[in-house]
Each structure stands twice: as C-alpha cells, then as structure tokens.
Design a protein around this motif. Structure first.
Motif, PDB file in Angstrom:
ATOM      1  N   ILE A 108      -1.082   0.960  -4.465  1.00 53.25           N
ATOM      2  CA  ILE A 108      -0.236   2.457  -3.887  1.00 53.25           C
ATOM      3  C   ILE A 108      -1.123   2.844  -3.326  1.00 53.25           C
ATOM      4  O   ILE A 108      -1.590   3.662  -4.350  1.00 53.25           O
ATOM      5  CB  ILE A 108       1.092   3.072  -4.303  1.00 53.25           C
ATOM      6  CG1 ILE A 108       1.858   1.211  -4.790  1.00 53.25           C
ATOM      7  CG2 ILE A 108       1.677   3.724  -3.904  1.00 53.25           C
ATOM      8  CD1 ILE A 108       2.722   1.913  -5.875  1.00 53.25           C
ATOM      9  N   ALA A 109      -1.625   3.363  -1.940  1.00 56.80           N
ATOM     10  CA  ALA A 109      -2.204   4.454  -1.538  1.00 56.80           C
ATOM     11  C   ALA A 109      -1.449   5.258  -0.890  1.00 56.80           C
ATOM     12  O   ALA A 109      -2.291   6.832  -0.960  1.00 56.80           O
ATOM     13  CB  ALA A 109      -3.507   4.082  -0.357  1.00 56.80           C
ATOM     14  N   ASP A 131       4.913   5.524 -13.811  1.00 50.26           N
ATOM     15  CA  ASP A 131       5.138   4.918 -14.073  1.00 50.26           C
ATOM     16  C   ASP A 131       4.863   3.883 -13.180  1.00 50.26           C
ATOM     17  O   ASP A 131       3.670   2.850 -13.767  1.00 50.26           O
ATOM     18  CB  ASP A 131       5.670   4.280 -15.780  1.00 50.26           C
ATOM     19  CG  ASP A 131       5.258   5.368 -16.805  1.00 50.26           C
ATOM     20  OD1 ASP A 131       4.197   6.074 -16.841  1.00 50.26           O
ATOM     21  OD2 ASP A 131       6.244   5.197 -18.072  1.00 50.26           O
ATOM     22  N   TYR A 132       5.431   3.550 -12.494  1.00 49.59           N
ATOM     23  CA  TYR A 132       5.286   2.020 -11.730  1.00 49.59           C
ATOM     24  C   TYR A 132       4.380   2.497 -10.806  1.00 49.59           C
ATOM     25  O   TYR A 132       3.061   1.129 -10.432  1.00 49.59           O
ATOM     26  CB  TYR A 132       7.281   1.835 -10.374  1.00 49.59           C
ATOM     27  CG  TYR A 132       6.835   0.731 -10.135  1.00 49.59           C
ATOM     28  CD1 TYR A 132       7.417  -0.506 -10.420  1.00 49.59           C
ATOM     29  CD2 TYR A 132       6.202   1.270  -8.277  1.00 49.59           C
ATOM     30  CE1 TYR A 132       7.573  -1.523  -9.694  1.00 49.59           C
ATOM     31  CE2 TYR A 132       6.766  -0.204  -7.633  1.00 49.59           C
ATOM     32  CZ  TYR A 132       6.874  -1.636  -8.231  1.00 49.59           C
ATOM     33  OH  TYR A 132       7.152  -2.121  -7.199  1.00 49.59           O
ATOM     34  N   ILE A 133       4.558   3.461 -10.189  1.00 44.34           N
ATOM     35  CA  ILE A 133       3.100   3.985  -9.080  1.00 44.34           C
ATOM     36  C   ILE A 133       2.028   4.018  -9.829  1.00 44.34           C
ATOM     37  O   ILE A 133       1.248   3.469  -9.309  1.00 44.34           O
ATOM     38  CB  ILE A 133       3.883   5.261  -8.657  1.00 44.34           C
ATOM     39  CG1 ILE A 133       4.758   5.168  -7.729  1.00 44.34           C
ATOM     40  CG2 ILE A 133       2.595   5.900  -7.527  1.00 44.34           C
ATOM     41  CD1 ILE A 133       5.356   7.122  -7.601  1.00 44.34           C
ATOM     42  N   ARG A 134       1.308   4.859 -10.566  1.00 48.63           N
ATOM     43  CA  ARG A 134       0.476   4.604 -12.038  1.00 48.63           C
ATOM     44  C   ARG A 134      -0.219   3.275 -12.153  1.00 48.63           C
ATOM     45  O   ARG A 134      -1.237   2.576 -12.055  1.00 48.63           O
ATOM     46  CB  ARG A 134       1.038   4.801 -12.821  1.00 48.63           C
ATOM     47  CG  ARG A 134       0.675   6.879 -13.230  1.00 48.63           C
ATOM     48  CD  ARG A 134       0.786   7.331 -14.608  1.00 48.63           C
ATOM     49  NE  ARG A 134       1.657   8.450 -14.398  1.00 48.63           N
ATOM     50  CZ  ARG A 134       2.511   8.731 -14.670  1.00 48.63           C
ATOM     51  NH1 ARG A 134       3.108   8.360 -16.007  1.00 48.63           N
ATOM     52  NH2 ARG A 134       2.769  10.435 -14.314  1.00 48.63           N
ATOM     53  N   ARG A 149      -3.607   8.211  -2.110  1.00 48.80           N
ATOM     54  CA  ARG A 149      -4.412   9.350  -1.457  1.00 48.80           C
ATOM     55  C   ARG A 149      -3.635  10.276  -0.392  1.00 48.80           C
ATOM     56  O   ARG A 149      -4.552  11.003  -0.088  1.00 48.80           O
ATOM     57  CB  ARG A 149      -4.978   7.927  -1.054  1.00 48.80           C
ATOM     58  CG  ARG A 149      -6.149   7.035  -1.003  1.00 48.80           C
ATOM     59  CD  ARG A 149      -6.817   6.404  -0.155  1.00 48.80           C
ATOM     60  NE  ARG A 149      -7.982   6.303   0.650  1.00 48.80           N
ATOM     61  CZ  ARG A 149      -8.963   5.804   0.781  1.00 48.80           C
ATOM     62  NH1 ARG A 149      -8.999   4.375   0.258  1.00 48.80           N
ATOM     63  NH2 ARG A 149      -9.930   6.478   1.601  1.00 48.80           N
ATOM     64  N   ARG A 150      -2.454   9.596  -0.116  1.00 48.99           N
ATOM     65  CA  ARG A 150      -1.848  10.372   1.474  1.00 48.99           C
ATOM     66  C   ARG A 150      -0.644  11.279   0.348  1.00 48.99           C
ATOM     67  O   ARG A 150       0.252   9.701  -0.072  1.00 48.99           O
ATOM     68  CB  ARG A 150      -1.551   9.475   1.732  1.00 48.99           C
ATOM     69  CG  ARG A 150      -3.175   9.940   2.338  1.00 48.99           C
ATOM     70  CD  ARG A 150      -2.434   8.473   4.367  1.00 48.99           C
ATOM     71  NE  ARG A 150      -2.055   7.519   4.302  1.00 48.99           N
ATOM     72  CZ  ARG A 150      -3.057   6.352   3.717  1.00 48.99           C
ATOM     73  NH1 ARG A 150      -4.013   6.071   3.624  1.00 48.99           N
ATOM     74  NH2 ARG A 150      -2.381   4.913   3.550  1.00 48.99           N
ATOM     75  N   LEU A 151       0.381  12.089   1.805  1.00 49.66           N
ATOM     76  CA  LEU A 151       1.562  11.754   0.987  1.00 49.66           C
ATOM     77  C   LEU A 151       2.658  11.937   1.949  1.00 49.66           C
ATOM     78  O   LEU A 151       1.725  12.880   3.135  1.00 49.66           O
ATOM     79  CB  LEU A 151       2.133  13.680  -0.326  1.00 49.66           C
ATOM     80  CG  LEU A 151       3.295  13.498  -0.284  1.00 49.66           C
ATOM     81  CD1 LEU A 151       4.069  12.917  -1.254  1.00 49.66           C
ATOM     82  CD2 LEU A 151       3.016  15.035  -0.955  1.00 49.66           C
ATOM     83  N   ARG A 152       3.672  11.133   2.204  1.00 52.50           N
ATOM     84  CA  ARG A 152       4.307  11.452   3.363  1.00 52.50           C
ATOM     85  C   ARG A 152       5.725  12.078   3.010  1.00 52.50           C
ATOM     86  O   ARG A 152       5.913  11.366   2.325  1.00 52.50           O
ATOM     87  CB  ARG A 152       4.123  10.042   4.179  1.00 52.50           C
ATOM     88  CG  ARG A 152       4.343   9.909   5.427  1.00 52.50           C
ATOM     89  CD  ARG A 152       5.305   8.763   6.405  1.00 52.50           C
ATOM     90  NE  ARG A 152       4.349   7.520   5.632  1.00 52.50           N
ATOM     91  CZ  ARG A 152       4.665   6.335   6.242  1.00 52.50           C
ATOM     92  NH1 ARG A 152       5.256   6.329   7.132  1.00 52.50           N
ATOM     93  NH2 ARG A 152       3.787   5.115   5.936  1.00 52.50           N
ATOM     94  N   GLY A 203       0.923  -1.296  -0.277  1.00 50.95           N
ATOM     95  CA  GLY A 203       0.094   0.056  -0.064  1.00 50.95           C
ATOM     96  C   GLY A 203       0.868   1.546   0.310  1.00 50.95           C
ATOM     97  O   GLY A 203       0.382   2.542  -0.282  1.00 50.95           O
ATOM     98  N   ARG A 204       2.348   1.142   0.339  1.00 54.27           N
ATOM     99  CA  ARG A 204       2.906   2.170   0.347  1.00 54.27           C
ATOM    100  C   ARG A 204       4.373   2.462  -0.232  1.00 54.27           C
ATOM    101  O   ARG A 204       4.212   0.868  -0.066  1.00 54.27           O
ATOM    102  CB  ARG A 204       3.175   3.119   1.713  1.00 54.27           C
ATOM    103  CG  ARG A 204       3.746   2.250   2.445  1.00 54.27           C
ATOM    104  CD  ARG A 204       2.839   1.930   3.728  1.00 54.27           C
ATOM    105  NE  ARG A 204       2.941   1.096   5.099  1.00 54.27           N
ATOM    106  CZ  ARG A 204       2.467   0.032   5.977  1.00 54.27           C
ATOM    107  NH1 ARG A 204       1.867  -0.526   5.096  1.00 54.27           N
ATOM    108  NH2 ARG A 204       3.362   0.085   6.370  1.00 54.27           N
ATOM    109  N   LEU A 205       5.173   2.925  -0.757  1.00 59.37           N
ATOM    110  CA  LEU A 205       5.921   2.802  -1.010  1.00 59.37           C
ATOM    111  C   LEU A 205       6.899   3.869  -0.963  1.00 59.37           C
ATOM    112  O   LEU A 205       6.619   5.662  -1.211  1.00 59.37           O
ATOM    113  CB  LEU A 205       6.169   2.865  -2.638  1.00 59.37           C
ATOM    114  CG  LEU A 205       6.081   3.394  -3.985  1.00 59.37           C
ATOM    115  CD1 LEU A 205       6.410   5.376  -4.255  1.00 59.37           C
ATOM    116  CD2 LEU A 205       6.060   2.740  -5.226  1.00 59.37           C
TER     117      LEU A 205
END
Ligand code: SF4
Length: 350
Positions: free
Chosen positions: A156-157, A148-151, A188-191, A109-111
């Motif tokens: 991946i939220a 592109d990997y994230i898309r 959905r979120r940025l950290r 869910g996150r990277l």
C-alpha cells in the motif's frame, strides 16, 4: 424577484453551514420559487435517500428554474422510485471489497479509508447512496485495526481519504489520522476525494491545511465538480488556498443527463477548472445505482462528446472517460481516440 440566499455566508463557519443544510424539500422549493407540484415526488424519493443541500451551494442555483444543473443534482424526483433493470444497490461490488470496517481495498497499491460517513450534499446519482455507512463508522479501536491493516500490507503506497466526504470529519481527527499514516514507512502518498470544498468553500481553513499538509506525505486532492456554475468566486478562493498549501488539485466529474451532457457544458467545466489550476482527471459514466437511471447518458454519446473535446481543448484539459466495473483491477477507459471510428462519428455530427 426571488432571493435565494437568506444571509451572507462569508462570515459563517463551515460547521454552521454544514449543520444548517436544507433537508426539507418544501423549504428547498420555497427558497427557489419552484412549483409545489415537485413536492410530493421529492418527499417520496427523499424517504430512502435524504435531501441535503448546504447554503453556499443553493446560492449558485438559478431561482425559478427546475432544470438548473445544480438543482438537478440534488432534487429528489419521482423517477428515483421506478426500478430499472441493471440498476442495483451496490453497483461497484464495494461491500465485497470492504476488507474491514472503514477500509475499501479494491486496487493494488492503494486503498480507501472511509474517514466520514456524512456528506455535505446528497447527490442523487451517488453510487454509495445505499452504502452501509452505519457499519463503517469507526470506534477508536477500529481505527487502530484499520491502521494495522495498512501497516501490515507493504504494497500500500497510497491512502485515499474517502467517505461519505472525508472533509466532514473535524480537523483534529484528520490531523491525527494523517500523522499516523505518515508514520507508516511504505505509504508514499495521500489522496483526498472530496466534494465539500465545492459545496462549502468555507471548509478550506488554515487548520485544515495544517491537518493535511503537516507531514512528509505529498497530498493530492480530487475535487468533484460537475458543472462550471459550481465554480464561483468563493470556490476559486478556496482552490487558491489549497494550491498555496502545496496540494495538487484534480477534478473528477460524473456525466449526467440534464446536467452536463452537452459539449458546451463539458467545455465550460474544463476551461473553468483550468482557469483555476485544477486539472480534469476523470469523467465517469454513471454507475448503475438503483434510483439514478434518469441520469444515464449512452456510451456512444459520451464517447462522441469527449472526442469533440479532444479536438477543441489541450490534452491536459480533457478528462479521461472511464467506467468503474466491479472486480476490475482499475478504472476502465472508454475507447475515445483521435483516429478511431468513434471520433469520425463525432466529427460527422459536429
Ligand atoms: S458528495 Fe460524493 S459521496 Fe457524498 S453524496 Fe455526493 S457523490 Fe456521494
């Protein structure tokens, strides 16, 4: 009397402060009035991982004190050169999770995006002190590949800006990247994981806030502050600017022998963070990275310490004591509890 600061830093740009960081061990010792006996080991240990200390961070150290808790985080010591069993160059197995240049994909869910290879300060305990940053400095087309990997992965939220220190990147790069990520519907979120506002509070500018906060994405910033002495007036002002920009602020610290391994140091850190509206999130036990074994704190001591904090502080000011283990699906909590035998041990030794 020794004067640590050579010039007021309030009016100097963050870029100048970053570029002007101290990298020469002799200069660091001279500025702090420390013994030349420390010089030869400092030169030797900085050969594999350079010394780097920015001026605003230096200004918070106590002159003449080789045990200053801020100095200990950055001063190369001879102990770094002594090999210890179990201490390795990639303790978290990140080079296997390095999905492609610039991306570390460890958890569901996150990277992590390696936004910048550089840091404003080189922390001697850093688990990425041997990370192959040269392979993770991206060209324009590699940035498109990373996006592109994230898309292509709709699980991946959350995208986490990491590094090095992501805020070592310029605001134009950060604004572009944030806009590209915000345009991906499933994110959905940025950290942002950063130590830069701690060591150079001047980094928190209106342009940075525009770059990070100008999209639909809610932003959480996880600062990295290890000791209450790091929280000076400039950092408090920077924290206020971040909060006013709408950023949620958390802190992660590393438990370090000789720096913050006492109840007093941890209580003071949590209380100071709370005073400024920053919630203690994680307290990491040391990752067993080659060169950092002298910072090790035994698990029993760590568990007892956090158990005592649970008695004395409100729950929201007690960080979660965790260990990162290569291959695990998330951080692993250590067994601190109010009813557990660990806490009874803590109470006996109160
Ligand atoms: S700022 Fe973070 S990434 Fe950089 S050296 Fe320190 S701990 Fe490592």
């Amino acid at each position: 009397m020794i004067h640590v600061s050579s010039a007021p830093v309030e009016s100097v740009s963050w870029q100048s402060l970053l570029a002007g960081s101290i990298t020469d061990p002799a200069e660091l010792l001279r500025r702090l009035g420390l013994s030349e006996d420390l010089l030869a080991p400092a030169i030797a240990a900085s050969g594999s991982f350079a010394l780097r200390v920015p001026e605003p961070y230096l200004s918070r150290m106590r002159p003449g004190d080789p045990n200053d808790p801020l100095l200990r985080q950055v001063l190369p010591l001879g102990e770094e050169l002594v090999d210890q069993p179990g201490y390795v160059t990639d303790p978290l197995g990140e080079q296997h999770a390095n999905a492609r240049p610039g991306i570390i994909h460890k958890y569901h869910g996150r990277l992590l995006l390696v936004v910048s290879a550089g840091c404003a300060v080189n922390c001697r305990y850093c688990f990425r002190r041997h990370f192959p940053y040269a392979d993770n400095s991206l060209s324009t087309s590699e940035w498109q590949d990373a996006l592109d990997y994230i898309r292509s992965d709709t699980s991946i939220a959350e995208v986490i800006y990491s590094g090095g220190d992501p805020l070592a990147a310029n605001d134009r790069r950060l604004a572009w990247l944030t806009q590209e990520i915000a345009a991906i519907p499933h994110v959905r979120r940025l950290r942002v994981h950063t130590r830069l506002p701690v060591v150079i509070p001047q980094r928190v500018t209106p342009a940075l806030l525009d770059a990070l906060c100008g999209t639909r994405l809610p932003v959480t910033m996880v600062l990295h502050c290890n000791h209450a002495n790091e929280l000076d007036r400039e950092l408090a002002d920077a924290v206020r600017r971040l909060r006013n920009g709408g950023i949620t602020l958390l802190n992660q610290a590393v438990l370090l022998r000789g720096v913050n391994d006492s109840l007093g140091a941890q209580m003071a850190l949590s209380e100071s963070l709370g005073d400024h509206g920053v919630l203690p999130y994680y307290l990491h036990v040391l990752d067993q990275v080659k060169g950092a074994s002298h910072f090790h704190v035994p698990d029993e001591q760590a568990i007892a310490l956090v158990g005592r904090m649970m008695i004395r502080l409100p729950g929201f000011l007690v960080p979660r004591l965790v260990r990162e283990i290569a291959g695990e699906p998330g951080k692993v909590p250590l067994p601190v509890s109010l009813g557990g035998t660990e806490l009874h041990h803590a109470l006996r030794t109160f």
